[in-house]
Design a protein around this motif. Structure first.
Motif, PDB file in Angstrom:
ATOM      1  N   LEU A   1      36.012  48.038  35.075  1.00 62.86           N
ATOM      2  CA  LEU A   1      36.923  47.016  34.562  1.00 62.86           C
ATOM      3  C   LEU A   1      37.422  46.157  35.721  1.00 62.86           C
ATOM      4  CD1 LEU A   1      38.491  45.964  32.042  1.00 62.86           C
ATOM      5  CD2 LEU A   1      40.354  47.484  32.734  1.00 62.86           C
ATOM      6  N   VAL A   2      37.275  44.847  35.618  1.00 59.65           N
ATOM      7  CA  VAL A   2      37.719  43.934  36.679  1.00 59.65           C
ATOM      8  C   VAL A   2      38.699  42.914  36.097  1.00 59.65           C
ATOM      9  CG1 VAL A   2      35.671  44.182  38.091  1.00 59.65           C
ATOM     10  CG2 VAL A   2      35.719  42.433  36.324  1.00 59.65           C
ATOM     11  N   LYS A   3      39.618  42.490  36.924  1.00 58.67           N
ATOM     12  CA  LYS A   3      40.658  41.553  36.500  1.00 58.67           C
ATOM     13  C   LYS A   3      40.479  40.202  37.184  1.00 58.67           C
ATOM     14  CE  LYS A   3      45.690  40.950  36.433  1.00 58.67           C
ATOM     15  NZ  LYS A   3      46.992  41.533  36.838  1.00 58.67           N
ATOM     16  N   VAL A   4      40.721  39.139  36.439  1.00 60.50           N
ATOM     17  CA  VAL A   4      40.680  37.791  36.999  1.00 60.50           C
ATOM     18  C   VAL A   4      41.958  37.556  37.803  1.00 60.50           C
ATOM     19  CG1 VAL A   4      40.613  35.329  36.489  1.00 60.50           C
ATOM     20  CG2 VAL A   4      39.255  36.927  35.116  1.00 60.50           C
ATOM     21  N   LEU A   5      41.800  37.201  39.065  1.00 58.33           N
ATOM     22  CA  LEU A   5      42.968  36.966  39.931  1.00 58.33           C
ATOM     23  C   LEU A   5      43.407  35.501  39.905  1.00 58.33           C
ATOM     24  CD1 LEU A   5      41.933  39.115  43.026  1.00 58.33           C
ATOM     25  CD2 LEU A   5      43.485  39.740  41.153  1.00 58.33           C
ATOM     26  N   SER A   6      42.452  34.597  40.066  1.00 60.87           N
ATOM     27  CA  SER A   6      42.790  33.173  40.097  1.00 60.87           C
ATOM     28  C   SER A   6      41.501  32.360  40.082  1.00 60.87           C
ATOM     29  CB  SER A   6      43.603  32.825  41.343  1.00 60.87           C
ATOM     30  OG  SER A   6      42.821  33.007  42.513  1.00 60.87           O
ATOM     31  N   TYR A   7      41.658  31.049  39.950  1.00 61.56           N
ATOM     32  CA  TYR A   7      40.515  30.147  40.073  1.00 61.56           C
ATOM     33  C   TYR A   7      40.139  30.014  41.547  1.00 61.56           C
ATOM     34  CZ  TYR A   7      41.879  28.721  35.350  1.00 61.56           C
ATOM     35  OH  TYR A   7      42.205  28.715  34.025  1.00 61.56           O
ATOM     36  N   VAL A   8      38.856  29.889  41.814  1.00 61.46           N
ATOM     37  CA  VAL A   8      38.413  29.613  43.182  1.00 61.46           C
ATOM     38  C   VAL A   8      38.760  28.172  43.544  1.00 61.46           C
ATOM     39  CG1 VAL A   8      36.417  29.457  44.721  1.00 61.46           C
ATOM     40  CG2 VAL A   8      36.564  31.319  43.039  1.00 61.46           C
ATOM     41  N   ASN A   9      38.487  27.265  42.623  1.00 59.97           N
ATOM     42  CA  ASN A   9      38.865  25.854  42.772  1.00 59.97           C
ATOM     43  C   ASN A   9      39.607  25.420  41.514  1.00 59.97           C
ATOM     44  OD1 ASN A   9      37.355  25.494  45.275  1.00 59.97           O
ATOM     45  ND2 ASN A   9      35.524  25.591  43.993  1.00 59.97           N
ATOM     46  N   PHE A  10      40.678  24.676  41.672  1.00 56.88           N
ATOM     47  CA  PHE A  10      41.492  24.286  40.522  1.00 56.88           C
ATOM     48  C   PHE A  10      40.799  23.272  39.614  1.00 56.88           C
ATOM     49  CE2 PHE A  10      44.998  25.722  43.379  1.00 56.88           C
ATOM     50  CZ  PHE A  10      45.439  26.755  42.576  1.00 56.88           C
ATOM     51  N   ASN A  11      39.734  22.674  40.102  1.00 54.76           N
ATOM     52  CA  ASN A  11      39.009  21.708  39.261  1.00 54.76           C
ATOM     53  C   ASN A  11      37.788  22.325  38.588  1.00 54.76           C
ATOM     54  OD1 ASN A  11      37.542  22.045  41.572  1.00 54.76           O
ATOM     55  ND2 ASN A  11      37.028  19.883  41.844  1.00 54.76           N
ATOM     56  N   ASP A  12      37.666  23.669  38.678  1.00 55.93           N
ATOM     57  CA  ASP A  12      36.538  24.366  38.061  1.00 55.93           C
ATOM     58  C   ASP A  12      37.034  25.677  37.458  1.00 55.93           C
ATOM     59  OD1 ASP A  12      34.177  25.426  37.241  1.00 55.93           O
ATOM     60  OD2 ASP A  12      33.231  25.517  39.218  1.00 55.93           O
ATOM     61  N   PHE A  13      37.161  25.697  36.140  1.00 54.38           N
ATOM     62  CA  PHE A  13      37.688  26.881  35.452  1.00 54.38           C
ATOM     63  C   PHE A  13      36.632  27.950  35.217  1.00 54.38           C
ATOM     64  CE2 PHE A  13      40.567  23.528  33.380  1.00 54.38           C
ATOM     65  CZ  PHE A  13      41.441  23.576  34.452  1.00 54.38           C
ATOM     66  N   THR A  14      35.382  27.663  35.567  1.00 50.73           N
ATOM     67  CA  THR A  14      34.295  28.622  35.334  1.00 50.73           C
ATOM     68  C   THR A  14      34.011  29.496  36.566  1.00 50.73           C
ATOM     69  OG1 THR A  14      32.599  27.041  36.037  1.00 50.73           O
ATOM     70  CG2 THR A  14      33.230  27.021  33.706  1.00 50.73           C
ATOM     71  N   LYS A  15      34.785  29.325  37.616  1.00 49.07           N
ATOM     72  CA  LYS A  15      34.565  30.070  38.851  1.00 49.07           C
ATOM     73  C   LYS A  15      35.878  30.731  39.259  1.00 49.07           C
ATOM     74  CE  LYS A  15      32.323  29.381  43.354  1.00 49.07           C
ATOM     75  NZ  LYS A  15      31.728  28.379  44.270  1.00 49.07           N
ATOM     76  N   VAL A  16      35.897  32.073  39.245  1.00 49.31           N
ATOM     77  CA  VAL A  16      37.159  32.800  39.448  1.00 49.31           C
ATOM     78  C   VAL A  16      36.997  33.922  40.464  1.00 49.31           C
ATOM     79  CG1 VAL A  16      38.050  32.283  37.142  1.00 49.31           C
ATOM     80  CG2 VAL A  16      36.644  34.320  37.482  1.00 49.31           C
ATOM     81  N   TRP A  17      38.115  34.249  41.117  1.00 51.67           N
ATOM     82  CA  TRP A  17      38.166  35.424  41.987  1.00 51.67           C
ATOM     83  C   TRP A  17      38.430  36.649  41.122  1.00 51.67           C
ATOM     84  CZ3 TRP A  17      36.280  34.701  46.559  1.00 51.67           C
ATOM     85  CH2 TRP A  17      36.520  33.528  47.285  1.00 51.67           C
ATOM     86  N   LEU A  18      37.751  37.758  41.441  1.00 48.72           N
ATOM     87  CA  LEU A  18      37.939  39.022  40.727  1.00 48.72           C
ATOM     88  C   LEU A  18      38.477  40.082  41.691  1.00 48.72           C
ATOM     89  CD1 LEU A  18      34.582  39.017  38.727  1.00 48.72           C
ATOM     90  CD2 LEU A  18      36.829  38.295  37.908  1.00 48.72           C
ATOM     91  N   ASP A  19      39.132  41.096  41.123  1.00 47.25           N
ATOM     92  CA  ASP A  19      39.778  42.105  41.975  1.00 47.25           C
ATOM     93  C   ASP A  19      38.858  43.268  42.356  1.00 47.25           C
ATOM     94  OD1 ASP A  19      39.572  43.395  39.554  1.00 47.25           O
ATOM     95  OD2 ASP A  19      41.608  44.207  39.577  1.00 47.25           O
ATOM     96  N   LYS A  20      37.571  43.070  42.295  1.00 49.33           N
ATOM     97  CA  LYS A  20      36.610  44.117  42.662  1.00 49.33           C
ATOM     98  C   LYS A  20      36.114  43.916  44.092  1.00 49.33           C
ATOM     99  CE  LYS A  20      31.928  45.689  41.572  1.00 49.33           C
ATOM    100  NZ  LYS A  20      32.189  47.099  41.912  1.00 49.33           N
ATOM    101  N   VAL A  21      36.009  45.016  44.825  1.00 51.38           N
ATOM    102  CA  VAL A  21      35.408  44.954  46.164  1.00 51.38           C
ATOM    103  C   VAL A  21      33.905  45.160  46.017  1.00 51.38           C
ATOM    104  CG1 VAL A  21      35.324  45.982  48.455  1.00 51.38           C
ATOM    105  CG2 VAL A  21      37.497  45.873  47.216  1.00 51.38           C
ATOM    106  N   PRO A  22      33.085  44.166  46.341  1.00 50.95           N
ATOM    107  CA  PRO A  22      31.624  44.304  46.141  1.00 50.95           C
ATOM    108  C   PRO A  22      31.037  45.373  47.048  1.00 50.95           C
ATOM    109  CG  PRO A  22      32.154  42.280  47.322  1.00 50.95           C
ATOM    110  CD  PRO A  22      33.463  42.865  46.890  1.00 50.95           C
ATOM    111  N   GLU A  23      30.070  46.123  46.498  1.00 53.23           N
ATOM    112  CA  GLU A  23      29.435  47.200  47.254  1.00 53.23           C
ATOM    113  C   GLU A  23      28.202  46.712  48.002  1.00 53.23           C
ATOM    114  OE1 GLU A  23      28.595  50.087  44.324  1.00 53.23           O
ATOM    115  OE2 GLU A  23      30.698  50.499  43.851  1.00 53.23           O
ATOM    116  N   ASP A  24      27.544  45.697  47.454  1.00 50.95           N
ATOM    117  CA  ASP A  24      26.312  45.188  48.063  1.00 50.95           C
ATOM    118  C   ASP A  24      26.123  43.737  47.620  1.00 50.95           C
ATOM    119  OD1 ASP A  24      25.351  45.389  45.371  1.00 50.95           O
ATOM    120  OD2 ASP A  24      24.820  47.483  45.776  1.00 50.95           O
TER     121      ASP A  24
END
Length: 275
Positions: A105-128
């Motif tokens: 389960l991952v949570k949306v933290l925020s938008y990466v860019n405020f002019n693009d709602f389809t690209k978001v930061w997630l609270d998961k630490v990537p493994e690879d």
């Protein structure tokens, strides 16, 4: 001795006179007694009101502190309830077939860019560096990629979000990507021989090792014939831009190992021959 008796009798007579006068005043002028009673009642009432005021002030302060604590608990409860509901929806709706997935389960933290709602930061630490699928309920929501050690969600409609799909009952293959219309998606590279039509359902194929087969995406609303292939416009089932939680999906059993370089393979063959 006589003087003492005289003084005593005088005091007694004076007191008797005074009491009689007081009784006379009460009898003749009753409003004095009413005034006295009213005054006493007023004093008692004022004292009671003052006491009640201070008691109410203390109660209000205590209730205010308790209310703030309850608000904090409510915020925590609502957050936990949303996560629990998301888990319930996922367990009820998603059919994982016979694959061996890793789901988080991952949570949306925020938008990466405020002019693009389809690209978001997630609270998961990537493994690879593997690309993971994002799922909401029983729908494909987008993909998760590793960007400088942080997880980025590329949701449906993002120009860099693409994955393999099947169309209709015949399972015509295609690659879904963004459309010019934000409320729609586009499927490219559909074989020219594929028999697809408006109303066909689009699902994930699992052929890209991002998703498993069968996650719903949407329905075809338009088919475009080109000289060497077909394209189709898709109306997605769910608006993923409103979601705060997703499931990151990784199929461990079907992980593709990186292809060894030719030089490495050649060295291994030489070593095997010399043994």
């Amino acid at each position: 001795m006589r003087k003492f008796i005289f003084i005593l009798l005088f005091i007694i007579a004076s007191l008797s006179y005074l009491f009689e006068v007081d009784e006379l005043l009460i009898k003749k002028f009753s409003f004095f007694n009413d005034l006295k009673v009213s005054y006493i009642n007023k004093v008692i009432s004022i004292s009671s009101n003052i006491e009640k005021h201070f008691d109410q002030a203390k109660k209000i302060e205590a209730l205010s502190i308790e209310n703030n604590e309850l608000k904090e608990y409510k915020i925590l409860y609502n957050g936990a309830q949303k996560q629990l509901n998301a888990v319930k929806e996922f367990l009820v709706n998603v059919d994982l077939n016979q694959s061996k997935p890793k789901i988080e389960l991952v949570k949306v933290l925020s938008y990466v860019n405020f002019n693009d709602f389809t690209k978001v930061w997630l609270d998961k630490v990537p493994e690879d560096e593997n690309i993971l699928g994002l799922i909401t309920e029983n729908y494909a929501a987008g993909i998760l990629v590793n960007k400088d050690g942080r997880s980025v969600g590329l949701l449906n409609g993002n120009k860099d979000c693409s994955y393999a799909t099947f169309i209709g009952e015949e399972k015509a293959p295609g690659i879904i990507t963004a459309s010019k219309d934000q409320d729609e998606l586009l499927i490219k590279y559909i074989p020219i021989w594929a028999d697809i039509k408006k109303g066909d359902e689009v699902i994930t194929s699992g052929m890209d090792n991002i998703f498993f087969e069968g996650l719903k995406v949407g329905r075809i609303i338009e088919v475009i014939d080109l000289p060497d292939m077909k394209m189709a416009t898709v109306k997605p089932y769910v608006n993923v831009l409103k979601k705060k939680y997703f499931y990151a999906y990784k199929n461990i059993s079907q992980e593709i190992k990186p292809v060894e370089k030719a030089e490495t393979v050649e060295k291994k063959d030489i070593k095997d021959k010399t043994k």
